[in-house]
Design a protein around this motif. Structure first.
Motif, short mmCIF file in Angstrom:
data_model
loop_
_atom_site.label_atom_id
_atom_site.label_comp_id
_atom_site.label_asym_id
_atom_site.label_seq_id
_atom_site.Cartn_x
_atom_site.Cartn_y
_atom_site.Cartn_z
N GLU A 1 0.79 -1.13 0.12
CA GLU A 1 0.00 0.17 -0.03
C GLU A 1 0.87 1.33 -0.13
OE1 GLU A 1 -3.24 0.90 2.20
OE2 GLU A 1 -4.19 -0.23 1.07
N CYS A 2 0.88 2.10 -1.05
CA CYS A 2 1.48 3.27 -1.16
C CYS A 2 0.64 4.48 -0.44
CB CYS A 2 1.81 3.60 -2.80
SG CYS A 2 2.54 5.20 -2.88
N ILE A 3 1.23 5.12 0.31
CA ILE A 3 0.56 5.99 1.15
C ILE A 3 1.13 7.37 1.22
CG2 ILE A 3 -0.53 6.79 3.12
CD1 ILE A 3 -0.94 3.80 3.91
N ILE B 1 -4.46 7.23 0.36
CA ILE B 1 -3.69 6.50 -0.56
C ILE B 1 -3.26 7.09 -1.89
CG2 ILE B 1 -4.35 4.45 -2.00
CD1 ILE B 1 -5.78 3.24 0.15
N CYS B 2 -2.16 6.76 -2.25
CA CYS B 2 -1.51 7.36 -3.30
C CYS B 2 -2.30 7.49 -4.34
CB CYS B 2 -0.37 6.48 -3.77
SG CYS B 2 0.70 7.11 -5.24
N PRO B 3 -2.27 8.97 -5.12
CA PRO B 3 -3.26 9.10 -6.16
C PRO B 3 -2.91 8.51 -7.49
CG PRO B 3 -1.83 11.13 -5.96
CD PRO B 3 -1.66 10.09 -4.56
N MET B 4 -1.72 7.93 -7.52
CA MET B 4 -1.41 7.74 -8.97
C MET B 4 -1.05 5.82 -8.91
SD MET B 4 2.60 8.79 -8.83
CE MET B 4 2.21 10.27 -7.71
N ARG B 5 -1.65 5.31 -7.84
CA ARG B 5 -1.29 3.93 -7.74
C ARG B 5 -2.03 3.04 -9.03
NH1 ARG B 5 -5.69 4.37 -5.24
NH2 ARG B 5 -7.24 3.12 -4.68
N ARG B 6 -2.81 3.55 -9.82
CA ARG B 6 -3.23 2.84 -11.16
C ARG B 6 -2.04 2.88 -12.11
NH1 ARG B 6 -6.72 0.25 -11.22
NH2 ARG B 6 -8.80 0.39 -10.22
N SER B 7 -1.47 4.17 -12.19
CA SER B 7 -0.43 4.14 -13.33
C SER B 7 1.15 3.67 -12.99
CB SER B 7 -0.38 5.59 -13.91
OG SER B 7 0.22 6.51 -12.62
N CYS B 8 1.23 3.31 -11.52
CA CYS B 8 2.60 3.22 -11.08
C CYS B 8 3.40 1.85 -11.23
CB CYS B 8 2.54 3.23 -9.59
SG CYS B 8 3.97 2.99 -8.64
N ALA B 9 4.40 1.98 -11.98
CA ALA B 9 4.97 0.96 -12.48
C ALA B 9 5.62 -0.06 -11.22
CB ALA B 9 6.03 1.29 -13.45
N LEU B 10 5.95 0.84 -10.39
CA LEU B 10 6.58 -0.13 -9.38
C LEU B 10 5.56 -0.84 -8.58
CD1 LEU B 10 8.95 -0.68 -7.29
CD2 LEU B 10 8.48 1.52 -6.01
N LYS B 11 4.45 -0.28 -8.42
CA LYS B 11 3.49 -0.94 -7.80
C LYS B 11 2.90 -2.14 -8.60
CE LYS B 11 -1.14 -0.38 -5.75
NZ LYS B 11 -1.07 -1.82 -4.99
N ARG B 12 3.05 -2.08 -9.81
CA ARG B 12 2.33 -3.23 -10.75
C ARG B 12 3.29 -4.53 -10.46
NH1 ARG B 12 0.79 0.48 -14.74
NH2 ARG B 12 2.90 0.46 -15.65
N MET C 1 13.11 4.51 -4.34
CA MET C 1 13.18 4.08 -5.59
C MET C 1 12.58 5.54 -6.25
SD MET C 1 13.89 2.46 -8.13
CE MET C 1 14.36 0.58 -7.91
N ARG C 2 11.60 6.15 -5.84
CA ARG C 2 10.94 7.37 -6.44
C ARG C 2 11.98 8.26 -6.61
NH1 ARG C 2 5.74 9.22 -3.17
NH2 ARG C 2 5.24 7.10 -2.20
N ALA C 3 12.80 8.54 -5.53
CA ALA C 3 13.66 9.60 -5.64
C ALA C 3 14.62 9.33 -6.91
CB ALA C 3 14.44 9.97 -4.53
N ARG D 1 6.66 7.08 -15.14
CA ARG D 1 6.23 8.32 -14.15
C ARG D 1 5.82 7.76 -12.58
NH1 ARG D 1 3.23 12.87 -12.58
NH2 ARG D 1 1.48 11.40 -11.86
N HIS D 2 6.69 8.09 -11.64
CA HIS D 2 6.55 7.84 -10.24
C HIS D 2 6.83 9.04 -9.39
CE1 HIS D 2 7.23 5.04 -6.72
NE2 HIS D 2 6.23 4.36 -7.62
N ASP D 3 6.15 10.10 -10.02
CA ASP D 3 6.18 11.29 -9.14
C ASP D 3 4.88 11.49 -8.48
OD1 ASP D 3 8.52 11.34 -10.14
OD2 ASP D 3 8.15 13.17 -11.45
S1 FES Z 1 3.91 6.14 -6.01
FE1 FES Z 1 2.26 5.73 -5.13
S2 FES Z 1 1.84 3.60 -5.86
FE2 FES Z 1 3.70 4.07 -6.80
#
Ligand code: FES
Ligand code: FES
Lengths: 140, 140
Positions: A91-93, A98-109, B12-14, B136-138
């Motif tokens: 869970e990215c917070i 909760i992180c607004p971009m978790r849909r598009s986040c490559a790391l999260k995927r 990793m984001r940074a 994009r992870h910003d």
């Molecule tokens: S930056 Fe929040 S899910 Fe990756």
DNA sequence: GACAAATGATACTATAATGGTATCATTATA
DNA sequence: TATAATGATACCATTATAGTATCATTTGTC
């Protein structure tokens, strides 16, 4: 990176032990002797398992615990859920939200994929599968 | 079950952010604005990365941080090692002593296998791979 | 040289999760 | 009724996580 905690580990040990006894009911005293787990801690664990419907319990002299489910139906994921809370993928917070971009986040995927695979594998591990694989999991 | 902690995630984001800037050096102030990470925490993180030889730093006005390694050479497992300590496969312990039967333990074998697989997959995730995948992870 | 803008080093704190203990109540059997 | 078992619950200690705070040092600019 720890997949399972001591709770979960102890629980699986206790369950495997119970499953391998012929008796109707196995007491905590017996398990402490066999498994080397601190008594009050083990008591708490089997009580929880009892509450979850995984073990059945009989109070009183001659009582103890016994499996309520088939050994193939008690999986590691079940125990993890009980002792380590809801299995939550990473869970990215951001400041409590909760992180607004978790849909598009490559790391999260990536992380999500890895966790999902780990879970499906953990799901295949059951009391039965452990016992089958020479699964003596007792102490001394 | 948490594969990566906030430290690792932020790091990793940074790193991805720095890797995508054209500039010679990126300041913490800039990263805070871009990533929405608490300033003192981010400072600690990049300082650590600097100490580890992953980032280079320049003090003084006009200073900042820059990548010291190629983006393909900085992997998630590296960051996990730095921020989450040695990557330890499930350690079974009996009253401070390592479990005497860990060689023969079926449960341990399963867990170890799962963890190893997870690690090899985490090892494939790098700054470069994340950026490639639309990374994009910003934060805003 | 003074000042401002940056990092370096380091110590501190708050919260939650983990890994337990301890106690008293209840039930069943001999 | 004594005893051997579990039920319920509250408490405690340690560690990890997620931060904050402070002062020192370096460096470019005026
Ligand atoms: S930056 Fe929040 S899910 Fe990756
Ligand atoms: S019982 Fe110790 S490794 Fe399984």
């Amino acid at each position: 990176m720890k997949l399972i905690t001591r709770n979960t580990d102890y629980a699986m040990r206790a369950l495997c032990h119970i499953a391998q006894q012929k008796k109707e009911a196995v007491t905590v005293t017996e398990m402490v002797a066999a498994l080397g787990i601190p008594r009050p801690f083990l008591r708490k664990i089997v009580q929880t398992l009892s509450g979850e419907g995984i073990l059945a319990s009989c109070k009183g002299q001659g009582g103890g615990f016994s499996l309520r489910k088939r050994p193939g139906d008690v999986r590691l994921t079940d125990l993890i859920r009980v002792f380590q809370g809801t299995i939550q993928l990473n869970e990215c917070i951001f400041k409590k939200k909760i992180c607004p971009m978790r849909r598009s986040c490559a790391l999260k995927r990536e992380i999500d994929g890895i966790e999902r695979d780990a879970l499906t594998r953990l799901h295949k591990v059951s009391i039965a599968s452990l016992i089958r694989k020479g699964g003596r999991h007792d102490a001394d």
